[in-house]
Design an enzyme around this catalytic site. Structure first.
Site, PDB file in Angstrom:
ATOM      1  N   HIS A  90     -22.033  77.779 -56.165  1.00  0.00           N
ATOM      2  CA  HIS A  90     -22.879  77.963 -54.992  1.00  0.00           C
ATOM      3  C   HIS A  90     -22.927  76.636 -54.229  1.00  0.00           C
ATOM      4  O   HIS A  90     -23.984  76.032 -54.067  1.00  0.00           O
ATOM      5  CB  HIS A  90     -24.276  78.429 -55.395  1.00  0.00           C
ATOM      6  CG  HIS A  90     -25.046  79.083 -54.291  1.00  0.00           C
ATOM      7  ND1 HIS A  90     -25.714  80.280 -54.444  1.00  0.00           N
ATOM      8  CD2 HIS A  90     -25.270  78.699 -53.007  1.00  0.00           C
ATOM      9  CE1 HIS A  90     -26.322  80.598 -53.308  1.00  0.00           C
ATOM     10  NE2 HIS A  90     -26.068  79.653 -52.423  1.00  0.00           N
ATOM     11  N   ARG A 133     -30.504  85.994 -60.705  1.00  0.00           N
ATOM     12  CA  ARG A 133     -29.211  85.409 -60.353  1.00  0.00           C
ATOM     13  C   ARG A 133     -29.422  83.927 -60.054  1.00  0.00           C
ATOM     14  O   ARG A 133     -30.188  83.570 -59.169  1.00  0.00           O
ATOM     15  CB  ARG A 133     -28.626  86.127 -59.135  1.00  0.00           C
ATOM     16  CG  ARG A 133     -27.362  85.475 -58.580  1.00  0.00           C
ATOM     17  CD  ARG A 133     -26.838  86.250 -57.366  1.00  0.00           C
ATOM     18  NE  ARG A 133     -25.700  85.565 -56.761  1.00  0.00           N
ATOM     19  CZ  ARG A 133     -25.710  85.002 -55.559  1.00  0.00           C
ATOM     20  NH1 ARG A 133     -26.821  85.025 -54.819  1.00  0.00           N
ATOM     21  NH2 ARG A 133     -24.635  84.406 -55.088  1.00  0.00           N
ATOM     22  N   GLU A 161     -28.163  88.919 -52.186  1.00  0.00           N
ATOM     23  CA  GLU A 161     -29.153  88.186 -51.399  1.00  0.00           C
ATOM     24  C   GLU A 161     -29.589  89.034 -50.216  1.00  0.00           C
ATOM     25  O   GLU A 161     -28.755  89.597 -49.512  1.00  0.00           O
ATOM     26  CB  GLU A 161     -28.611  86.855 -50.841  1.00  0.00           C
ATOM     27  CG  GLU A 161     -28.382  85.770 -51.865  1.00  0.00           C
ATOM     28  CD  GLU A 161     -27.907  84.468 -51.218  1.00  0.00           C
ATOM     29  OE1 GLU A 161     -28.243  84.232 -50.032  1.00  0.00           O
ATOM     30  OE2 GLU A 161     -27.222  83.696 -51.900  1.00  0.00           O
ATOM     31  N   GLU A 166     -20.560  83.190 -51.126  1.00  0.00           N
ATOM     32  CA  GLU A 166     -20.332  83.007 -49.692  1.00  0.00           C
ATOM     33  C   GLU A 166     -19.232  81.998 -49.356  1.00  0.00           C
ATOM     34  O   GLU A 166     -19.488  80.950 -48.750  1.00  0.00           O
ATOM     35  CB  GLU A 166     -21.637  82.599 -48.999  1.00  0.00           C
ATOM     36  CG  GLU A 166     -22.734  83.626 -49.145  1.00  0.00           C
ATOM     37  CD  GLU A 166     -23.994  83.292 -48.357  1.00  0.00           C
ATOM     38  OE1 GLU A 166     -24.855  84.174 -48.218  1.00  0.00           O
ATOM     39  OE2 GLU A 166     -24.106  82.148 -47.859  1.00  0.00           O
ATOM     40  N   TYR A 186     -28.170  89.391 -44.141  1.00  0.00           N
ATOM     41  CA  TYR A 186     -29.361  88.869 -43.476  1.00  0.00           C
ATOM     42  C   TYR A 186     -29.560  89.443 -42.078  1.00  0.00           C
ATOM     43  O   TYR A 186     -30.676  89.743 -41.679  1.00  0.00           O
ATOM     44  CB  TYR A 186     -29.297  87.341 -43.401  1.00  0.00           C
ATOM     45  CG  TYR A 186     -29.485  86.689 -44.747  1.00  0.00           C
ATOM     46  CD1 TYR A 186     -30.762  86.492 -45.260  1.00  0.00           C
ATOM     47  CD2 TYR A 186     -28.408  86.292 -45.517  1.00  0.00           C
ATOM     48  CE1 TYR A 186     -30.949  85.905 -46.503  1.00  0.00           C
ATOM     49  CE2 TYR A 186     -28.585  85.706 -46.765  1.00  0.00           C
ATOM     50  CZ  TYR A 186     -29.858  85.518 -47.255  1.00  0.00           C
ATOM     51  OH  TYR A 186     -30.045  84.947 -48.490  1.00  0.00           O
ATOM     52  N   ASN A 198     -24.331  89.756 -49.608  1.00  0.00           N
ATOM     53  CA  ASN A 198     -25.440  89.018 -49.010  1.00  0.00           C
ATOM     54  C   ASN A 198     -25.567  89.461 -47.563  1.00  0.00           C
ATOM     55  O   ASN A 198     -24.631  89.290 -46.773  1.00  0.00           O
ATOM     56  CB  ASN A 198     -25.195  87.513 -49.067  1.00  0.00           C
ATOM     57  CG  ASN A 198     -25.268  86.949 -50.471  1.00  0.00           C
ATOM     58  OD1 ASN A 198     -25.496  87.682 -51.431  1.00  0.00           O
ATOM     59  ND2 ASN A 198     -25.069  85.648 -50.598  1.00  0.00           N
TER      60      ASN A 198
END
Length: 465
Positions: free
Chosen positions: A138, A94, A371, A183, A307, A305
């Site tokens: 992005h 990606r 991600e 995002e 985290y 994504n």
């Protein structure tokens, strides 16, 4: 090739006879990067300036005064980087397109040299058997569009759709999966509300306007891509499970972090509680009739994504967190979990929780981890980076993803962030997320222990129990 890859919704993960955790047949393993973070060549082949070029040159905005001018020099070294991915067995890659390379002013004439670069990259990926996954935005907005209002201006959404059509026109015959935005929470709340990301504005009203125009740009781009024949179109959101002892505080932050994006895209409506709480900052007059129908058009894939989780509690007198406008009286609390070099809590079970929540609340849309990864204080010693904490981090999150699949989540793939160390936005080059170590002075790449471990995960399509 699309991300179904022989999978169907509801296919369960397998647990091998040896106790290994095996993922469904056709599960896609890959890595991810972003244009401004790795490409460099900021002033070459007709590329125009982006908001991150401007922001990184503003004193005090980026650690060390670092910029993405050179970054990982991927623009010149992409063949070696693709060969490195092939050596690691990566199945999908990606990457994002730099809008300023394609339309230096954000609209109007197309720069053919910019499209040529991405065509070469895609062809190189195919030559190595790696599936390209394109992200159209992005964060590197052409500066000229920001000068006209950026994402607070409806025009930017319209220009984005035109740009999407241009890129598809060149690459659509070789790219099966398209992501519109990466995002939008960061683009809007960090960039326009808190000012810690480009373009550095600090106006909550601007943040909400940016939310809407980013999502409108997504919807308009989806329409353009569909009309041109795109097979698989989606969006990538940074999401987090929100927990705490007070339901009101949890709902407030969940609304600002998750539902303000999930509900418009997957339900065609903004959450009523979020709209009401935001009225102190905006009257929502930028939302026009028909906008939510455009934003809520069906997508084929939701990029996730993940985290770290978020824990909140009510606390009298607590000042608002600037990245969550209107959050006065809500404290963001840290537990005693392990922390990454970014200070983020390590909690793999949060990924299971998040995927099952999406499966429950927004059924029918396949998921892919676009991600997941961690920054640690990696050290190159004797030609090796022994990043056992990253191996443990990824191992735990792969297991969490496996558990979610077993519980019914329609998860199609997993893209580790990031392929290699790179320009980490406001942190400059101070934080390393890569599977591959980059010596920025020499541009030498050294696969870390985690990269070699990941190669074995991909080979066996799972992790050892």
């Amino acid at each position: 090739m699309t991300l179904s890859m022989g999978m169907s919704a509801g296919v369960a993960a397998e647990t091998g006879g040896t106790g290994d955790l095996t993922f469904p047949q056709g599960f896609l393993w890959g890595t991810a990067t972003a244009s401004y973070q790795i490409e460099g060549a900021a002033n070459e082949d007709g590329r125009g300036p982006s908001i991150w070029d401007t922001f990184s040159r503003t004193p005090g905005k980026v650690v060390g005064g670092h910029t993405g001018d050179v970054a990982c020099d991927h623009y010149h070294r992409y063949r070696d980087d693709v060969a490195m991915m092939a050596d690691l067995g990566v199945q999908a890659y990606r990457f994002s397109i730099a809008w300023p390379r394609i339309q230096p002013d954000g609209s109007g004439p197309v720069n053919p040299r910019g499209l040529d670069f991405y065509e070469r990259l895609v062809d190189e990926l195919h030559g190595c058997g790696i599936t390209p996954i394109v992200t159209l935005y992005h964060w590197d907005l052409p500066q000229s569009l920001e000068d006209r209002g950026g994402w607070t201006n409806r025009e930017t959404a319209e220009r984005f759709a035109e740009y999407a059509a241009v890129v598809y026109g060149r690459l659509g015959d070789r790219v099966g999966t398209w992501t519109t935005l990466n995002e939008p929470w960061c683009s809007s709340f960090l960039g326009y509300g808190a000012g810690v990301h480009a373009p550095g504005r600090t106006n909550p009203g601007d943040a909400y306007a940016a939310v809407h125009h980013l999502l409108l740009g997504h919807g308009l781009a989806v329409a353009e891509l569909r009309a041109a024949g795109a097979r698989q179109v989606g969006i990538t959101l940074n999401l987090a499970p929100i927990s705490g002892s007070d339901p009101e505080a949890v709902a407030h932050i969940d609304g600002l972090q998750n539902r303000i994006f999930l509900d418009p895209v997957l339900r065609g409506e903004y959450p009523a509680d979020v709209v009401e709480r935001a009225r102190r900052f905006t009257d929502w007059s930028f939302v026009r009739d028909g906008d939510l129908d455009i934003i809520g058009a069906p997508i084929d894939l939701l990029g996730v994504n993940y985290y770290s989780p978020t824990t909140v509690e009510l606390r009298a007198g607590q000042q608002a967190n600037p990245v969550h406008p209107g959050s006065e009286g809500i404290a963001f609390v840290q537990g005693d979990e392990e922390k990454t070099a970014m200070g983020w809590s390590v909690k793999p079970s949060g990924l299971t929780e998040l995927l099952l929540r999406l499966n429950r609340d927004y059924p029918g849309t396949p998921l892919i981890i676009t991600e997941n990864g961690a920054a640690f204080d990696d050290v190159l010693a004797d030609g090796r980076v022994a990043d056992e904490r990253r191996v443990a981090f990824l191992d735990g999150h792969f297991r969490a993803a496996h558990a979610a699949i077993e519980a019914g989540a329609d998860l199609r793939g997993y893209l580790v962030w990031s392929l290699m160390d790179n320009f980490e936005w406001a942190e400059g080059y101070a934080k390393r997320f890569g599977l591959v170590y980059v010596d920025y002075a020499s541009q030498r790449r050294v696969p870390k222990d985690s990269a070699l471990w990941y190669r074995e995960v991909i080979r066996r399509n799972g992790v050892q129990a």
